[in-house]
Scaffold this motif. Structure first.
Motif, short mmCIF file in Angstrom:
data_model
loop_
_atom_site.label_atom_id
_atom_site.label_comp_id
_atom_site.label_asym_id
_atom_site.label_seq_id
_atom_site.Cartn_x
_atom_site.Cartn_y
_atom_site.Cartn_z
N SER A 120 0.83 -1.21 0.00
CA SER A 120 0.00 0.00 0.00
C SER A 120 0.86 1.26 0.00
O SER A 120 0.60 2.20 -0.76
N ASN A 121 1.90 1.28 0.84
CA ASN A 121 2.78 2.44 0.87
C ASN A 121 3.56 2.60 -0.44
O ASN A 121 3.77 3.72 -0.91
N TYR A 122 3.96 1.49 -1.02
CA TYR A 122 4.65 1.55 -2.30
C TYR A 122 3.72 2.09 -3.40
O TYR A 122 4.14 2.90 -4.24
N ARG A 123 2.47 1.67 -3.40
CA ARG A 123 1.54 2.15 -4.42
C ARG A 123 1.29 3.65 -4.25
O ARG A 123 1.18 4.39 -5.24
N LYS A 124 1.21 4.10 -3.01
CA LYS A 124 1.03 5.54 -2.77
C LYS A 124 2.29 6.31 -3.18
O LYS A 124 2.19 7.43 -3.70
N LEU A 125 3.45 5.71 -2.94
CA LEU A 125 4.70 6.33 -3.38
C LEU A 125 4.72 6.46 -4.91
O LEU A 125 5.14 7.48 -5.46
N ASN A 126 4.22 5.42 -5.58
CA ASN A 126 4.14 5.45 -7.04
C ASN A 126 3.21 6.57 -7.50
O ASN A 126 3.50 7.30 -8.46
N GLU A 127 2.07 6.72 -6.81
CA GLU A 127 1.14 7.79 -7.15
C GLU A 127 1.80 9.16 -7.00
O GLU A 127 1.61 10.05 -7.84
N ASP A 128 2.56 9.33 -5.93
CA ASP A 128 3.26 10.61 -5.70
C ASP A 128 4.22 10.91 -6.84
O ASP A 128 4.29 12.04 -7.34
N PHE A 129 4.97 9.88 -7.27
CA PHE A 129 5.97 10.10 -8.31
C PHE A 129 5.34 10.36 -9.67
O PHE A 129 5.88 11.09 -10.49
N ARG A 143 7.06 8.85 3.14
CA ARG A 143 6.49 7.53 2.90
C ARG A 143 7.60 6.48 2.74
O ARG A 143 7.49 5.36 3.24
N PHE A 144 8.67 6.86 2.05
CA PHE A 144 9.77 5.92 1.84
C PHE A 144 10.48 5.61 3.16
O PHE A 144 10.93 4.48 3.39
N MET A 145 10.57 6.59 4.05
CA MET A 145 11.17 6.34 5.36
C MET A 145 10.36 5.33 6.16
O MET A 145 10.90 4.49 6.89
N LEU A 146 9.02 5.36 6.01
CA LEU A 146 8.18 4.35 6.65
C LEU A 146 8.47 2.97 6.08
O LEU A 146 8.51 1.97 6.82
N ILE A 147 8.69 2.91 4.78
CA ILE A 147 9.02 1.64 4.13
C ILE A 147 10.36 1.12 4.64
O ILE A 147 10.49 -0.06 4.99
N LEU A 148 11.35 1.99 4.69
CA LEU A 148 12.67 1.59 5.20
C LEU A 148 12.58 1.09 6.63
O LEU A 148 13.20 0.09 7.01
N GLN A 149 11.80 1.80 7.45
CA GLN A 149 11.66 1.40 8.85
C GLN A 149 11.05 0.01 8.96
O GLN A 149 11.47 -0.80 9.80
#
Length: 266
Positions: A120-129, A143-149
């Motif tokens: 879900s976070n990756y898809r939202k990151l894709n939407e942002d980009f 959002r990417f920092m949440l993914i890394l965490q």
């Protein structure tokens, strides 16, 4: 994994800058040509499989795998089922507050499984980009920092808070709201409708720590913040954080922080 505490401290203070992000849905001709990576390459595979070659090391990566390819690596990839292969690939750099480059404290190849919150976070990151609306750089970084965490949590810290038993999550919320009171494990167990013995076992199994250690950690961290504020003395802070014995509080504080509470205010 041979990573020292200081490396993790530097990582926690570092900020990522994303140079490239792609949700790869592969074509029948999919491949990554051999080249040197100018950034850290973090690739999360959510469907299919591929063969990566990193610095002459062959890696068979499949659904649920994570690749963390260090900056400066020689890399290429192919897939024996390219039409099914799907992944999220991020090329980024990490910088400490002082500006120097920081490496990711993750192995080259890990299996983390499929997690809907990550996707879900990756898809939202894709939407942002794709949209690149005002403020997307800051939003994407957050959002990417949440993914890394999440990846750090599962791979380095060996814990997955998203899969905690709901009763443990409820108990943690209860502790965070009532840590200043004279809490007993029986009271917290009752708040989540569990037998105290079973609750203690369940809490330790899920969090990898005892209930008492978790409660003390919350109290000592809060006490440290209050001491830094400088508005209350050690005795007053101890009382505000649920300790009736200031001498016990002082011993516990030194155990957790390595210094006596009085040293925080110096």
């Amino acid at each position: 994994m041979g990573r020292g505490k200081m490396n993790l401290e530097i990582f926690n203070e570092s900020v990522p800058s994303i140079d490239y992000f792609r949700h790869r849905k592969s074509t029948p001709e999919w491949l990554i040509e051999h080249r040197r990576t100018d950034n850290i390459d973090l690739t999360y595979i959510i469907c299919g499989q591929a063969v990566y070659t990193v610095n002459e090391q062959r890696i068979f990566a499949a659904e649920g795998d994570l690749l963390c390819i260090p900056k400066g690596s020689e890399r290429s990839a192919t897939s024996n089922e390219p039409g099914k292969f799907e992944c999220f690939a991020t090329n980024f750099n990490l910088a400490a507050p002082t500006g120097e480059a920081v490496s990711m404290p993750l192995p080259l190849h890990s299996h983390v499984g499929i997690h809907n919150d990550l996707i879900s976070n990756y898809r939202k990151l894709n939407e942002d980009f794709l949209a690149r609306s005002p403020g997307y750089v800051m939003r994407s970084r957050a959002r990417f920092m949440l993914i890394l965490q999440r990846f750090m949590e599962m791979i380095v810290y060996k814990i997955d808070t998203h899969r905690f038993d709901p009763r443990v999550k409820q108990a943690i919320r209860f502790v965070n709201e009532h840590f200043h009171e004279h809490l007993k494990i029986s009271e917290v167990a009752a708040a989540v409708s569990l037998n105290p013995v079973y609750f203690g076992t369940l809490f330790r199994r899920e969090t990898h720590t005892t209930f008492r250690d978790y409660l003390n950690t919350i109290r000592i961290n809060q006490a440290e913040d209050m001491l830094r504020d400088g508005k209350l003395n050690v005795t007053e802070v101890a009382a505000h954080c649920g300790f009736s014995d200031v001498f016990y509080f002082s011993r516990l504080f030194k155990k957790y922080k390595g210094i006596p509470p009085s040293a925080v205010q110096d």
